[in-house]
Design an enzyme around this catalytic site. Sequence first.
Site, PDB file in Angstrom:
ATOM      1  N   ASP A   1      10.087   7.936  -0.854  1.00 27.95           N
ATOM      2  CA  ASP A   1      10.632   8.386  -1.925  1.00 27.95           C
ATOM      3  C   ASP A   1      10.951   9.678  -2.158  1.00 27.95           C
ATOM      4  OD1 ASP A   1       8.399  10.093  -2.040  1.00 27.95           O
ATOM      5  OD2 ASP A   1       7.317   8.539  -2.419  1.00 27.95           O
TER       6      ASP A   1
ATOM      7  N   ALA B   1     -10.366   8.545   3.157  1.00 28.91           N
ATOM      8  CA  ALA B   1      -9.659   9.751   2.845  1.00 28.91           C
ATOM      9  C   ALA B   1      -9.837  10.706   1.159  1.00 28.91           C
ATOM     10  CB  ALA B   1      -9.265  10.503   3.409  1.00 28.91           C
TER      11      ALA B   1
ATOM     12  N   GLU C   1       0.817  -1.347   0.101  1.00 27.33           N
ATOM     13  CA  GLU C   1      -0.144  -0.038  -0.117  1.00 27.33           C
ATOM     14  C   GLU C   1       1.162   1.224  -0.129  1.00 27.33           C
ATOM     15  OE1 GLU C   1      -3.123   0.725  -0.480  1.00 27.33           O
ATOM     16  OE2 GLU C   1      -4.178  -1.332  -0.510  1.00 27.33           O
TER      17      GLU C   1
ATOM     18  N   VAL D   1      -7.928   1.256  -0.315  1.00 27.88           N
ATOM     19  CA  VAL D   1      -8.053   1.276   1.589  1.00 27.88           C
ATOM     20  C   VAL D   1      -7.200   1.966   2.095  1.00 27.88           C
ATOM     21  CG1 VAL D   1      -8.892  -1.024   1.830  1.00 27.88           C
ATOM     22  CG2 VAL D   1      -6.663  -0.604   1.964  1.00 27.88           C
ATOM     23  N   GLY D   2      -6.093   2.009   1.097  1.00 30.02           N
ATOM     24  CA  GLY D   2      -5.045   3.176   1.011  1.00 30.02           C
ATOM     25  C   GLY D   2      -4.350   3.247   2.873  1.00 30.02           C
ATOM     26  N   VAL D   3      -2.978   4.408   2.761  1.00 32.84           N
ATOM     27  CA  VAL D   3      -2.356   4.380   3.889  1.00 32.84           C
ATOM     28  C   VAL D   3      -3.144   4.533   4.851  1.00 32.84           C
ATOM     29  CG1 VAL D   3      -1.695   6.447   3.889  1.00 32.84           C
ATOM     30  CG2 VAL D   3       0.460   4.536   4.110  1.00 32.84           C
ATOM     31  N   SER D   4      -4.316   5.329   5.313  1.00 33.57           N
ATOM     32  CA  SER D   4      -5.064   5.212   6.245  1.00 33.57           C
ATOM     33  C   SER D   4      -5.058   3.789   7.619  1.00 33.57           C
ATOM     34  CB  SER D   4      -6.543   5.969   6.394  1.00 33.57           C
ATOM     35  OG  SER D   4      -7.080   4.919   5.272  1.00 33.57           O
TER      36      SER D   4
ATOM     37  N   GLY E   1      -6.428  11.440  -0.804  1.00 42.14           N
ATOM     38  CA  GLY E   1      -5.377  13.296  -1.166  1.00 42.14           C
ATOM     39  C   GLY E   1      -6.189  13.791  -1.643  1.00 42.14           C
TER      40      GLY E   1
ATOM     41  N   ILE F   1      -5.452  12.105   5.556  1.00 44.04           N
ATOM     42  CA  ILE F   1      -5.594  10.653   4.581  1.00 44.04           C
ATOM     43  C   ILE F   1      -4.619   9.998   5.623  1.00 44.04           C
ATOM     44  CG2 ILE F   1      -3.681   9.479   3.184  1.00 44.04           C
ATOM     45  CD1 ILE F   1      -3.034  13.388   2.029  1.00 44.04           C
TER      46      ILE F   1
END
Length: 194
Positions: free
Chosen positions: A43, A70, A12, A88-91, A72, A64
């Site tokens: 990165d 959420a 993710e 699902v993202g980094v949350s 971005g 975020i």
Amino acid sequence: DDGTGLHHMVFEVVDNSIDEALAGHCDQIDVILHSDGAVSVIDNGRGMPVDIHPEQMLPGVEVILSTLHAGGKFSAKNYRFSGGLHGVGVSVVNALSSWLRLTIRREGKSFLLEFQNGHCTSPLKETGISSITGTEIHFHPDVEIFTDIDLKYAILAKRIRELSFLNKNINISLSDKRTNKEENFAQKGGIAEF
């Protein structure tokens, strides 16, 4: 738990760096497995935005990282922080981590945001100057959630190798401080080379 969810946490975070690379702003991603079980993904992109979310009145990165789904896209000019493979993202990575530290380097400055068990413990603060740009997410999978937090180098290397073929002109390094194993994955020819 076969470790799928555990490894997906790393993917993710890497996928968000890949998004920055696809937008033309990043060509180096470093994945580091630390000896304490933590992981860093670094990165050299633009660095996540540090501006205030217009509705929540918090830094966008805090929203975020602490709100599921959420995303971005607060404005068109902002860094696109997509949901990665399954939206699902980094949350979710944050929610499944005992702690997470986010370092942002942009506009000549360095910023830090810290979480424990998905909750912000140290709000976004400027920590100094920076001659480089990018985002660094350093997290430790929660042992209360995962029965085994032993990340498998081979599983990560396989996925990173695939990502390097799918995304030419990006160098992704994988470094395991537990064994001192290190590899660079960079495919100039992209999928054709595969």
